[in-house]
Motif scaffolding. Sequence first.
Motif, mmCIF file in Angstrom:
data_model
loop_
_atom_site.group_PDB
_atom_site.id
_atom_site.type_symbol
_atom_site.label_atom_id
_atom_site.label_comp_id
_atom_site.label_asym_id
_atom_site.label_seq_id
_atom_site.Cartn_x
_atom_site.Cartn_y
_atom_site.Cartn_z
ATOM 1 N N SER A 15 0.644 -1.074 0.134
ATOM 2 C CA SER A 15 0.041 -0.231 -0.219
ATOM 3 C C SER A 15 0.633 1.333 -0.006
ATOM 4 O O SER A 15 1.553 1.277 1.044
ATOM 5 C CB SER A 15 -0.974 0.042 1.032
ATOM 6 N N ARG A 24 1.343 14.326 -5.529
ATOM 7 C CA ARG A 24 1.580 12.678 -6.014
ATOM 8 C C ARG A 24 3.300 12.488 -5.460
ATOM 9 O O ARG A 24 3.610 11.348 -5.759
ATOM 10 C CB ARG A 24 1.115 13.462 -7.811
ATOM 11 N N ARG A 61 4.204 4.485 -13.048
ATOM 12 C CA ARG A 61 3.039 5.088 -12.599
ATOM 13 C C ARG A 61 2.085 5.524 -13.866
ATOM 14 O O ARG A 61 0.804 5.595 -13.643
ATOM 15 C CB ARG A 61 2.962 5.941 -11.419
ATOM 16 N N SER A 101 0.952 1.353 -9.272
ATOM 17 C CA SER A 101 0.975 1.630 -8.141
ATOM 18 C C SER A 101 1.982 1.412 -7.286
ATOM 19 O O SER A 101 2.489 2.576 -6.461
ATOM 20 C CB SER A 101 -0.502 1.067 -7.274
ATOM 21 N N THR A 102 2.712 0.197 -7.237
ATOM 22 C CA THR A 102 3.640 0.005 -6.878
ATOM 23 C C THR A 102 5.183 0.227 -7.470
ATOM 24 O O THR A 102 5.988 -0.763 -7.328
ATOM 25 C CB THR A 102 4.076 -1.448 -6.773
#
Length: 303
Positions: A153, A212, A254, A260-261
């Motif tokens: 996450s 971001r 991204r 996301s990772t």
Amino acid sequence: MLLKDIRDYQILFLSLFLVLGIGTRDWTLRPDLILVAIATCLLTQWVAERAASIWPHLKVNIQNLFAQSENHSPKLNLDLLNPQKHNSLRSAAITALSLCLLLRAEHYTTMIVAGILAISSKFIFQIGHKHFFNPANFGIIAALIFTKDAWVSPGQWGEDWWYALLFVGGGGMILKRIGRWDTTAAFLGSYALLEAIRNIWLGSTWDVYFHRLMSGSLLLFALFMITDPRSIPNAKISRLIWAASIALLTFILRNYFFVSTAVFWALFALAPLTILLDYLWTAPRFKWSLFRSQLSLDLSRLG
């Protein structure tokens, strides 16, 4: 003695971040999984070090069994079994804490897989006795690939500014001591520039831009993972090129592939680039033993 090795400070800060995250961010991270990750990494490090140290000597002694000369009589050097000869459990603890901070799982087996493969990568993927994969990063990617319940996450820290100050303060002190601040600066600077260009191109507000960039996981990555002195390029110019390349790949993954990772995949994909950069620009390899001696000397002068 504690706190005479810079890795002691890393362990202290990472432990603090872990306690802080569990206490203030309501993470669903079970204490038993933390213990499993730490125990797995420490045990794997211990076993791998002993195997790596003893095997070459055993191989020589097996060959000497066939020698006729008395000068080649087999003698096992039991000093290799002395734990004082191997001082890498600190590094294994740092890897374990990094896994606990970034990786989430539901089952023991996932953390065990991540821990074993993270530590084993240091002994398997070597060129000239230098590993080029960051152990924690390798363990995270391996868990994502080989298990079904692993996940990361990136936004788990939220956007509170005081987390950023804490990370920068702790990470900055360590980077100043080991001299790898240039890697963090190159990565964050390159990534921030690319995001700024994108923001201007799209005509977005600057709130979007800072949103971001204000990620606790991104700062942890930049301050504690991408700066591992034992796996990154040795020369300064190599580190700058390497960090900027990771920033570029992170940006692409991204924004165009919506991963996301992205930072973890970018580091994993470009880790082997270290081999080429070390070949093109030679420089002394970082050694914890030499750094520990210098740190002890500095502390003695302060005392």
